[in-house]
Write an enzyme that holds these catalytic residues in place. Structure first.
Site, PDB file in Angstrom:
ATOM      1  N   HIS A   1       0.853  -1.188   0.000  1.00 40.20           N
ATOM      2  CA  HIS A   1       0.000   0.000   0.000  1.00 40.20           C
ATOM      3  C   HIS A   1       0.881   1.227   0.000  1.00 40.20           C
ATOM      4  CE1 HIS A   1      -3.044   2.942   1.325  1.00 40.20           C
ATOM      5  NE2 HIS A   1      -3.927   2.079   0.873  1.00 40.20           N
TER       6      HIS A   1
ATOM      7  N   ASP B   1      -7.996  -4.277  -0.798  1.00 43.79           N
ATOM      8  CA  ASP B   1      -8.505  -4.805  -2.058  1.00 43.79           C
ATOM      9  C   ASP B   1      -8.369  -6.318  -2.160  1.00 43.79           C
ATOM     10  OD1 ASP B   1      -9.023  -2.191  -3.236  1.00 43.79           O
ATOM     11  OD2 ASP B   1      -6.848  -1.981  -3.276  1.00 43.79           O
TER      12      ASP B   1
END
Length: 433
Positions: free
Chosen positions: A307, A364
């Site tokens: 991330h 996700d």
């Protein structure tokens, strides 16, 4: 709060810069007057080291894996809240009382209908149009239906526009989906809550009763909450920058939807599922895919890992993983994609390559698996992200609009093109082919 000034030396010049300290002890050097006093600008690709605003909405600590909405830990918010309760919290800064929440929910519920002629709007798009582009266009079109409520400096206009947007986006998504499937549009129902109403509009038919599974509705409520805001990400920053020019809420949020549509932002969960499908189609052995991800000469990437901000486990991913397992068990489905996802996660948490690079599963990684299990097509995954992110965009836009220190977004650049040169008449230009 401020600390002692920082000192910047550039050439023979020395400049004192104020230091700002945030509520969680984040430290920033204030460079607002740097160019005016020195002629120097900072260079920061992707704004990774730049705080453009002071915000009281969301706190994020990527190193510690912390996410809080208005001070409340995401773990508590996800388990105890309804989506509209979180929307109220993000916009207003405080948890609503029972009467405040009831009034807020009632107002939004009674704005879920779209104008009847908007059916023609959706029908103007090809049936295979990507739903993110359709949604952005539909949100932008709302400004043409409510021209009396567009002024961001008018408190009434701001309030009614925020409620209309929250109310109508699920209907837009559902009607866009129904058009793509050549199915009849389903109208919203005021007797259902926000999430149940969305599921009803998406999956019901006029000819038969549709039963909403409470486990699915609960999981979708949690997913929307987990996506509700995430500080100054690409789409939230887009909403703020567009809004800084006094653009109305609908135009600003439509720009945010476009920003979210890219595969590096809201489209990531779609790419995760496509990757897992590729792994399952190849026999389910994850080893070759892990090896490819570790090969510097191979462009292949394991989607859903790492991330931009989190250098620890994404706290949202831990919550989503549990709900993915619960939904699959409740629906009595054995999804090979979930099995592949869990194997990949196990490798990532033990493999030195992933540990050294701090490539942990992100939000996700499991969200697409849940959406798929619920029956949503893959190209709708980014749109579901957009529904969840709507309260955050609204809160960010409202905070920006109400901040008297807001200035129109206008970054600087470092010019690296040609120096001054004289114009050459067309007939005298040499052929460079």
């Amino acid at each position: 709060m401020t600390r002692e000034d920082a000192t910047l030396r550039v050439g023979d010049g020395e400049y004192e810069l104020p230091v700002i300290v945030g509520a969680e002890d984040e430290v920033a050097v204030d460079i607002n007057r740097l160019r005016a006093t020195s002629g120097v600008v900072t260079f920061d690709r992707g704004f990774a080291n730049t705080a453009e605003t002071k915000s009281a909405i969301t706190f994020l600590d990527g190193e510690q894996g912390i996410l809080r909405y208005r001070g409340y830990p995401i773990e508590q918010v996800a388990e105890r809240s309804s989506f509209l309760e979180v929307a109220y919290l993000l916009s207003n800064g405080q948890l609503p009382t029972r009467s405040q929440l009831d009034e807020y929910v009632d107002e939004i519920t009674h704005h879920t209908m779209l104008r009847e002629d908007m059916k023609h709007f959706f029908e103007a798009f090809p049936r295979d149009a990507h739903p993110m582009q359709t949604l952005a266009s539909a949100i932008s079109a709302l400004a043409t239906y409510y021209p009396d409520a567009l002024d961001p400096r008018d408190p009434w206009a701001m309030d009614i526009s925020m409620k209309r947007l929250l109310a109508k986006v699920p209907t837009m998504v559902a009607w866009s989906y129904k058009h793509s499937c050549n199915q009849p549009y389903v109208y919203p129902r005021n007797d259902l809550d926000y999430v149940a109403n969305f599921l009803h509009m998406m999956f019901s038919f006029p000819v038969e009763e549709y039963e909403i599974d409470p486990a699915v509705a609960k999981a979708l409520n949690v997913l929307f909450i987990l996506h509700a805001d995430h500080e100054q990400n690409c789409s939230a920053t887009t909403v703020r920058v567009v809004g800084s020019g006094h653009a109305n809420l609908f135009s600003s949020v439509a720009a945010g939807v476009h920003a979210l549509s890219g595969p590096l932002h809201g489209g990531a969960n779609q790419r995760v599922v496509e990757m897992l499908e590729e792994i399952v189609a190849a026999g389910g052995d994850i080893a070759p895919f892990v090896a490819r991800a570790k090969d510097r000469d191979d462009p292949f990437r394991l989607m859903g890992f790492g991330h931009r901000v989190y250098k620890n486990f994404d706290p949202r991913a831990q919550i989503i993983k549990r709900y993915a397992q619960e939904v699959l068990e409740k629906l009595e489905r054995d999804d090979p994609l979930l099995a592949a996802a869990m194997q990949l996660e196990e490798v990532a948490l033990q493999d030195d390559y992933f540990i050294e690079k701090k490539l942990y599963p992100n939000v996700d990684f499991y969200s697409g698996v849940i959406y798929r299990t619920m029956g949503f097509p893959t190209d709708l995954f980014p749109v579901l992200f957009a529904i969840g992110r709507m309260p955050g965009w609204i809160a960010q836009w409202r905070e920006m609009a109400q901040d008297p220190t807001t200035r129109i977004g206008r970054p600087r650049q470092i010019y690296v093109g040609e120096g001054k040169r004289d114009w050459v008449e067309l007939e005298k230009r040499a052929d460079r082919s």
